[in-house]
Design an enzyme around this catalytic site. Structure first.
Site, PDB file in Angstrom:
ATOM      1  N   PRO A 174       0.817  -1.229   0.000  1.00 58.04           N
ATOM      2  CA  PRO A 174       0.000   0.000   0.000  1.00 58.04           C
ATOM      3  C   PRO A 174       0.839   1.263   0.000  1.00 58.04           C
ATOM      4  O   PRO A 174       1.802   1.390   0.768  1.00 58.04           O
ATOM      5  CB  PRO A 174      -0.815  -0.137   1.282  1.00 58.04           C
ATOM      6  N   CYS A 175       0.437   2.206  -0.871  1.00 55.72           N
ATOM      7  CA  CYS A 175       1.292   3.360  -1.109  1.00 55.72           C
ATOM      8  C   CYS A 175       0.720   4.671  -0.598  1.00 55.72           C
ATOM      9  O   CYS A 175       1.423   5.673  -0.586  1.00 55.72           O
ATOM     10  CB  CYS A 175       1.565   3.497  -2.612  1.00 55.72           C
ATOM     11  N   GLN A 176      -0.545   4.696  -0.187  1.00 54.50           N
ATOM     12  CA  GLN A 176      -1.140   5.985   0.163  1.00 54.50           C
ATOM     13  C   GLN A 176      -0.352   6.706   1.251  1.00 54.50           C
ATOM     14  O   GLN A 176      -0.244   7.932   1.244  1.00 54.50           O
ATOM     15  CB  GLN A 176      -2.588   5.800   0.620  1.00 54.50           C
ATOM     16  N   ASP A 177       0.205   5.962   2.193  1.00 54.58           N
ATOM     17  CA  ASP A 177       0.897   6.585   3.313  1.00 54.58           C
ATOM     18  C   ASP A 177       2.261   7.151   2.927  1.00 54.58           C
ATOM     19  O   ASP A 177       2.854   7.918   3.676  1.00 54.58           O
ATOM     20  CB  ASP A 177       1.065   5.576   4.455  1.00 54.58           C
ATOM     21  N   PHE A 178       2.754   6.777   1.746  1.00 55.08           N
ATOM     22  CA  PHE A 178       4.028   7.307   1.273  1.00 55.08           C
ATOM     23  C   PHE A 178       3.845   8.284   0.115  1.00 55.08           C
ATOM     24  O   PHE A 178       4.801   8.810  -0.409  1.00 55.08           O
ATOM     25  CB  PHE A 178       4.940   6.163   0.808  1.00 55.08           C
TER      26      PHE A 178
END
Length: 421
Positions: free
Chosen positions: A116-120
């Protein structure tokens, strides 16, 4: 040689489709001088069918029901069994394995995963390791705090799957924004390197720009590649530990189009006008992925998702969002629309459709993204337009994945000790 692929955080299968090949793309997306071996055959409408690779997906997972529905609907037509796809979170899958359940296949050659990439993300909250959501995508509340089971650290569970299955190679993908967050890149690289007691060499990650590989989109992704040391030839191991890796051992794909690099032999970047000529306007098509789209009105230039695409350029990043955040295929003249040839025809202001977003991502035309339920009820969807936008925006462009897979096949025998038959 058939090589098995275990896919994590699979979404609707952009990475999986790319690794297997055998799908159609624009002919302009392929550099026939540098990569003629990509093409199986040329098709009408300036399309080409890409050759199949030697990779075969044997396991896929994602927690989004819409992703599963789309994946199964498409890949079942390619002969995949529906039980290949698991909707449990990666945390739950690993815990089930540790309880003695048969979860992961044996003899896995490659593990892939776009954790998951949303947090980066540059566009997101940039929480990084301190994610505000758990491994099921639920908001953390009350006294619950960020932990190894939260979304920002799910790569650690991908690491556990790699330790369980011990593939020859793994590919981990994330947004470019990750490399700009303090020392996050170095932490992740070090954590992956510690698999099985320092059993993998993890190469310095590279940021790949999609437009450099024939994809008409400004999409940058950081790619981590880890290779199992005890399976490497002695010369290959020594070469991979050098700062400048010899080309015959380097698993990262070569650039084919000249968006960011003006080099002899590169092909012109693919523009959106090449993509859209394949499509009819929504009012004149039977393709549900082109017919249904966000009707969110223009909200001014003060927020994202309010710009008009340029037919002579590439698309902005296709985001995993919908409604007011989907860019405009065409703006009215009163809102600054510049596509005069279409405005003269009286074509209406509208946002990009799911099909247009999917083609920009290089998904083939026969992949169904908007699907109605068979009940016949009006506006009843198995996969809704909003869900379609999300899973398309979350996906790895299949053509980018195909470049990675093809490059791995090119260097495979140079890297790995071959088993005696």
């Amino acid at each position: 040689m058939n090589k098995s692929v275990l896919s994590l955080f699979s979404g609707c299968g952009g990475m999986d489709l790319g690794f297997e090949g055998g799908f159609t793309v624009l002919q302009s997306s392929i550099n026939e001088d540098l990569t003629p071996h990509f093409i199986e055959k040329k098709l009408p409408n300036n399309l080409v069918l890409l050759k199949k690779t030697g990779f075969n997906t044997v396991f896929a997972n994602d927690i989004l029901p819409a992703a599963k529905n789309a994946w199964i609907r498409y890949f079942s037509k390619r002969g995949k069994e529906t039980d290949f796809f698991h909707t449990e979170s990666i945390v739950d899958l690993v815990k089930m394995h540790k309880k003695g359940m048969k979860i992961f296949p044996e003899n896995v050659d490659v593990v892939t995963g776009g954790f998951p990439c949303q947090d980066f993300s540059l566009a997101g909250k940039r929480n990084g390791f301190q994610s505000h959501k758990n491994h099921k995508g639920e908001l953390i509340g009350g006294e619950e705090v960020a932990s190894i089971e939260t979304r920002g650290q799910l790569y650690m569970w991908m690491k556990e799957v790699i330790e369980i299955t011990q593939p020859k190679i793994f590919i981990a993908e994330n947004v470019k924004g990750l490399v700009n967050l303090s020392n996050v890149k170095e932490i992740i690289q070090k954590d992956f390197s510690s698999i099985n007691g320092n059993g993998y060499i993890v190469l310095d990650p590279k940021v790949l720009h999609s437009a450099d590989y024939g994809i008409p989109q400004s999409r940058e992704r950081v790619i981590f590649i880890g290779i199992r040391k005890d399976m490497l030839k002695e010369r290959a191991l020594a070469a991979l530990q050098q700062k400048n890796i010899l080309e015959k051992y380097d698993p990262y794909p070569r650039i084919t189009h000249n968006y960011n690099h003006q080099t002899k032999g590169l092909k012109d970047f693919v523009s959106l006008k090449d993509v859209f000529r394949l499509l009819e306007e929504p009012d004149f098509t039977d393709d549900l992925s082109q017919k249904y789209y966000s009707k969110a009105k223009f909200m001014g230039n003060h927020c994202q998702g309010q710009t008009e695409i340029s037919l002579s350029g590439i698309s902005p990043t296709i985001r995993a969002e919908h409604h007011g955040n989907i860019e405009f295929r065409r703006l009215a003249a009163s809102h600054g629309g510049k596509i005069e040839s279409e405005l003269i025809q009286g074509l209406p202001e509208r946002r990009l459709t799911p099909r247009e977003c999917a083609l920009i991502q290089t998904f083939p035309m026969d992949y169904e993204f908007v699907v109605t339920n068979e009940t016949g009820r009006k506006n009843s969807f198995l996969i809704s337009p909003s869900q379609a936008y999300k899973i398309i925006g979350n996906a790895v462009p299949p053509l980018l994945s195909y470049h990675i897979a093809q490059r791995l096949e090119e260097v495979w025998e140079n890297l790995f000790i071959q088993k005696k038959v």
